[in-house]
Design a protein around this motif. Structure first.
Motif, PDB file in Angstrom:
ATOM      1  N   MET A   1       0.853  -1.195   0.000  1.00 40.24           N
ATOM      2  CA  MET A   1       0.000   0.000   0.000  1.00 40.24           C
ATOM      3  C   MET A   1       0.890   1.247   0.000  1.00 40.24           C
ATOM      4  O   MET A   1       1.796   1.368   0.814  1.00 40.24           O
ATOM      5  CB  MET A   1      -0.884   0.002   1.250  1.00 40.24           C
ATOM      6  CG  MET A   1      -1.830   1.181   1.339  1.00 40.24           C
ATOM      7  SD  MET A   1      -2.638   1.303   2.971  1.00 40.24           S
ATOM      8  CE  MET A   1      -3.302  -0.337   3.139  1.00 40.24           C
ATOM      9  N   VAL A   3       1.576   4.111   1.358  1.00 44.80           N
ATOM     10  CA  VAL A   3       1.146   4.885   2.518  1.00 44.80           C
ATOM     11  C   VAL A   3       1.476   6.359   2.346  1.00 44.80           C
ATOM     12  O   VAL A   3       0.684   7.239   2.726  1.00 44.80           O
ATOM     13  CB  VAL A   3       1.800   4.323   3.796  1.00 44.80           C
ATOM     14  CG1 VAL A   3       1.461   5.197   4.995  1.00 44.80           C
ATOM     15  CG2 VAL A   3       1.347   2.897   4.035  1.00 44.80           C
ATOM     16  N   SER A   5       1.505   8.177  -0.310  1.00 45.15           N
ATOM     17  CA  SER A   5       0.509   8.815  -1.173  1.00 45.15           C
ATOM     18  C   SER A   5      -0.804   9.030  -0.432  1.00 45.15           C
ATOM     19  O   SER A   5      -1.453  10.074  -0.573  1.00 45.15           O
ATOM     20  CB  SER A   5       0.275   7.952  -2.415  1.00 45.15           C
ATOM     21  OG  SER A   5      -0.736   8.499  -3.228  1.00 45.15           O
ATOM     22  N   ILE A   6      -1.211   8.048   0.358  1.00 48.86           N
ATOM     23  CA  ILE A   6      -2.445   8.184   1.136  1.00 48.86           C
ATOM     24  C   ILE A   6      -2.314   9.318   2.138  1.00 48.86           C
ATOM     25  O   ILE A   6      -3.216  10.154   2.288  1.00 48.86           O
ATOM     26  CB  ILE A   6      -2.777   6.866   1.850  1.00 48.86           C
ATOM     27  CG1 ILE A   6      -3.129   5.782   0.815  1.00 48.86           C
ATOM     28  CG2 ILE A   6      -3.927   7.051   2.838  1.00 48.86           C
ATOM     29  CD1 ILE A   6      -3.303   4.400   1.409  1.00 48.86           C
ATOM     30  N   HIS A   9      -2.896  12.732   0.753  1.00 48.06           N
ATOM     31  CA  HIS A   9      -4.306  13.079   0.530  1.00 48.06           C
ATOM     32  C   HIS A   9      -5.116  13.076   1.826  1.00 48.06           C
ATOM     33  O   HIS A   9      -6.291  13.412   1.814  1.00 48.06           O
ATOM     34  CB  HIS A   9      -4.920  12.117  -0.477  1.00 48.06           C
ATOM     35  CG  HIS A   9      -4.469  12.367  -1.876  1.00 48.06           C
ATOM     36  ND1 HIS A   9      -3.271  11.895  -2.363  1.00 48.06           N
ATOM     37  CD2 HIS A   9      -5.028  13.081  -2.883  1.00 48.06           C
ATOM     38  CE1 HIS A   9      -3.119  12.279  -3.621  1.00 48.06           C
ATOM     39  NE2 HIS A   9      -4.174  12.993  -3.955  1.00 48.06           N
ATOM     40  N   ALA A  10      -4.469  12.681   2.921  1.00 48.34           N
ATOM     41  CA  ALA A  10      -5.131  12.710   4.229  1.00 48.34           C
ATOM     42  C   ALA A  10      -4.538  13.813   5.097  1.00 48.34           C
ATOM     43  O   ALA A  10      -4.607  13.741   6.315  1.00 48.34           O
ATOM     44  CB  ALA A  10      -4.970  11.357   4.914  1.00 48.34           C
ATOM     45  N   LEU A  52     -10.951  10.177   0.638  1.00 48.30           N
ATOM     46  CA  LEU A  52     -10.219   9.015   0.146  1.00 48.30           C
ATOM     47  C   LEU A  52     -11.117   8.117  -0.705  1.00 48.30           C
ATOM     48  O   LEU A  52     -10.654   7.513  -1.676  1.00 48.30           O
ATOM     49  CB  LEU A  52      -9.631   8.234   1.319  1.00 48.30           C
ATOM     50  CG  LEU A  52      -8.516   8.962   2.089  1.00 48.30           C
ATOM     51  CD1 LEU A  52      -8.081   8.144   3.307  1.00 48.30           C
ATOM     52  CD2 LEU A  52      -7.316   9.253   1.191  1.00 48.30           C
ATOM     53  N   TYR A  56      -9.332  10.102  -4.017  1.00 49.10           N
ATOM     54  CA  TYR A  56      -7.975   9.560  -4.016  1.00 49.10           C
ATOM     55  C   TYR A  56      -7.657   8.979  -5.395  1.00 49.10           C
ATOM     56  O   TYR A  56      -8.412   8.173  -5.933  1.00 49.10           O
ATOM     57  CB  TYR A  56      -7.850   8.472  -2.947  1.00 49.10           C
ATOM     58  CG  TYR A  56      -6.475   7.859  -2.859  1.00 49.10           C
ATOM     59  CD1 TYR A  56      -5.356   8.641  -2.591  1.00 49.10           C
ATOM     60  CD2 TYR A  56      -6.295   6.490  -3.057  1.00 49.10           C
ATOM     61  CE1 TYR A  56      -4.095   8.079  -2.519  1.00 49.10           C
ATOM     62  CE2 TYR A  56      -5.038   5.914  -2.977  1.00 49.10           C
ATOM     63  CZ  TYR A  56      -3.937   6.717  -2.715  1.00 49.10           C
ATOM     64  OH  TYR A  56      -2.685   6.161  -2.643  1.00 49.10           O
ATOM     65  N   ARG A  60      -8.382   3.142  -4.179  1.00 49.38           N
ATOM     66  CA  ARG A  60      -9.249   3.669  -3.124  1.00 49.38           C
ATOM     67  C   ARG A  60      -9.613   2.603  -2.097  1.00 49.38           C
ATOM     68  O   ARG A  60      -9.799   2.923  -0.921  1.00 49.38           O
ATOM     69  CB  ARG A  60     -10.505   4.287  -3.747  1.00 49.38           C
ATOM     70  CG  ARG A  60     -10.191   5.544  -4.558  1.00 49.38           C
ATOM     71  CD  ARG A  60     -11.406   6.129  -5.232  1.00 49.38           C
ATOM     72  NE  ARG A  60     -11.022   7.299  -6.025  1.00 49.38           N
ATOM     73  CZ  ARG A  60     -11.836   7.944  -6.852  1.00 49.38           C
ATOM     74  NH1 ARG A  60     -13.099   7.537  -6.991  1.00 49.38           N
ATOM     75  NH2 ARG A  60     -11.390   8.985  -7.542  1.00 49.38           N
ATOM     76  N   ALA A  63      -6.859   2.645   0.250  1.00 52.55           N
ATOM     77  CA  ALA A  63      -6.927   3.838   1.090  1.00 52.55           C
ATOM     78  C   ALA A  63      -7.958   3.662   2.195  1.00 52.55           C
ATOM     79  O   ALA A  63      -7.740   4.077   3.346  1.00 52.55           O
ATOM     80  CB  ALA A  63      -7.252   5.061   0.237  1.00 52.55           C
ATOM     81  N   TRP A  66      -6.674   1.578   4.890  1.00 56.07           N
ATOM     82  CA  TRP A  66      -5.838   2.391   5.779  1.00 56.07           C
ATOM     83  C   TRP A  66      -6.709   3.088   6.833  1.00 56.07           C
ATOM     84  O   TRP A  66      -6.355   3.137   8.007  1.00 56.07           O
ATOM     85  CB  TRP A  66      -5.060   3.418   4.968  1.00 56.07           C
ATOM     86  CG  TRP A  66      -4.266   4.381   5.785  1.00 56.07           C
ATOM     87  CD1 TRP A  66      -3.003   4.209   6.278  1.00 56.07           C
ATOM     88  CD2 TRP A  66      -4.683   5.688   6.216  1.00 56.07           C
ATOM     89  NE1 TRP A  66      -2.602   5.316   6.987  1.00 56.07           N
ATOM     90  CE2 TRP A  66      -3.620   6.242   6.969  1.00 56.07           C
ATOM     91  CE3 TRP A  66      -5.842   6.435   6.034  1.00 56.07           C
ATOM     92  CZ2 TRP A  66      -3.692   7.510   7.547  1.00 56.07           C
ATOM     93  CZ3 TRP A  66      -5.922   7.688   6.602  1.00 56.07           C
ATOM     94  CH2 TRP A  66      -4.862   8.223   7.352  1.00 56.07           C
TER      95      TRP A  66
END
Length: 288
Positions: A1, A3, A5-6, A9-10, A52, A56, A60, A63, A66
């Motif tokens: 995953m 992380v 990148s997530i 966007h978080a 997300l 995202y 997704r 995400a 996550w």
């Protein structure tokens, strides 16, 4: 995953910046700071999950996995992401159940593979996940979550979700999602292509009018809900209900044309709905 990148966007600053502006009615902005803080924490989670699930650019589903891992950490008293760290005191202070948070997450998971809803009942099942948990969490923060109030809140929240779907018909259709019941579209002779037109045609307008009438019926449950509450809870919940009724007024005033532009309630319509709704709850009718 991926992380990193997530996490990009978080970003908590972006998430929390959107929460008050998009979700907070005017009434909530005059609440004491401690109540605002608890409600912003809840909306921050909802906004993060929606971001997300809707925006995202990568995987997704990963995400959202996550997000689930962050919920695991939160309810194990070990939150690591700032949005969940902000949420932790609220969960602890009010003894919040994990179920509403899981419901919001499940709605976003559903959006990844269900692009249409066959009928009204299926749409209401979706609203049970995507909208009703927010109202239940808000009532919990106001320590006002009785069974009757929760039932009325569910109706209000589902009505608000239907309104939002009507306001966003064109945007959702361009994203490949349709939140109008399929059997109703067939009944009114409305096709998916009609949702992509620059202006709503007569068949779509009739269908929107029908759905708006349904939403208004659900929002009427909010009048009793407001009357049943006291203090800041009444002030805030009146804002939610009035905002929904005013939004429907705007859609009706446009003769149910919802593709040319987004039909939102302005401040005048909001006040026209809010003042009598709130005052009726505060000042009982003569002879009562």
């Amino acid at each position: 995953m991926p992380v990193e990148s997530i996490l990009e966007h978080a970003d908590p600053a972006l998430v929390m910046a959107h929460a008050p502006g998009e979700n907070f009615p005017v009434a909530l902005r005059v609440l004491p700071r401690h109540l605002q803080g608890h409600l912003k924490a809840i909306y921050g989670y909802a906004r993060l999950t929606d971001n997300l699930g809707d925006e995202y650019p990568g995987d997704r589903s990963a995400a959202l996995d996550w997000v689930e891992a962050q919920l695991d950490a939160l309810f194990a008293d070990n939150p690591s992401h700032p949005v969940f760290q902000e949420l932790a005191p609220t969960v602890s202070r009010f003894g919040l159940s994990r179920a509403p948070f899981d419901g919001l997450l499940a709605a976003n998971r559903l959006d990844q593979h269900r692009k249409t809803h066959a009928n009204w009942e299926e749409l209401m099942e979706y609203c049970e996940l995507s909208a009703n948990p927010v109202g239940r969490l808000v009532l919990a923060v106001f320590e006002s979550a009785t069974p009757d109030r929760l039932a009325a809140s569910d109706a209000v929240c589902s009505g608000l979700q239907v309104l939002e779907h009507l306001q966003d018909i064109g945007e959702d259709a361009r994203a490949g999602r349709i939140y109008l019941p399929g059997n109703d579209m067939e009944r009114f002779g409305c096709t998916p292509e009609d949702l992509l037109a620059p202006v709503a045609g007569p068949t779509l307008r009739r269908l929107v009018e029908y759905q708006a009438h349904r939403a208004r019926g659900m929002l009427k449950r909010g009048r009793w809900l407001v009357e049943s509450l006291q203090g800041y809870a009444r002030l805030a919940i009146a804002g939610f209900v009035a905002g929904g009724l005013a939004g429907l007024d705007a859609v009706e005033a446009a003769r149910f044309e919802i593709l040319g532009q987004t039909r939102k309630a302005g401040s005048v319509r909001l006040l026209r709905r809010y003042v009598p709704l709130y005052l009726k709850a505060v000042i009982p009718p003569r002879g009562s």
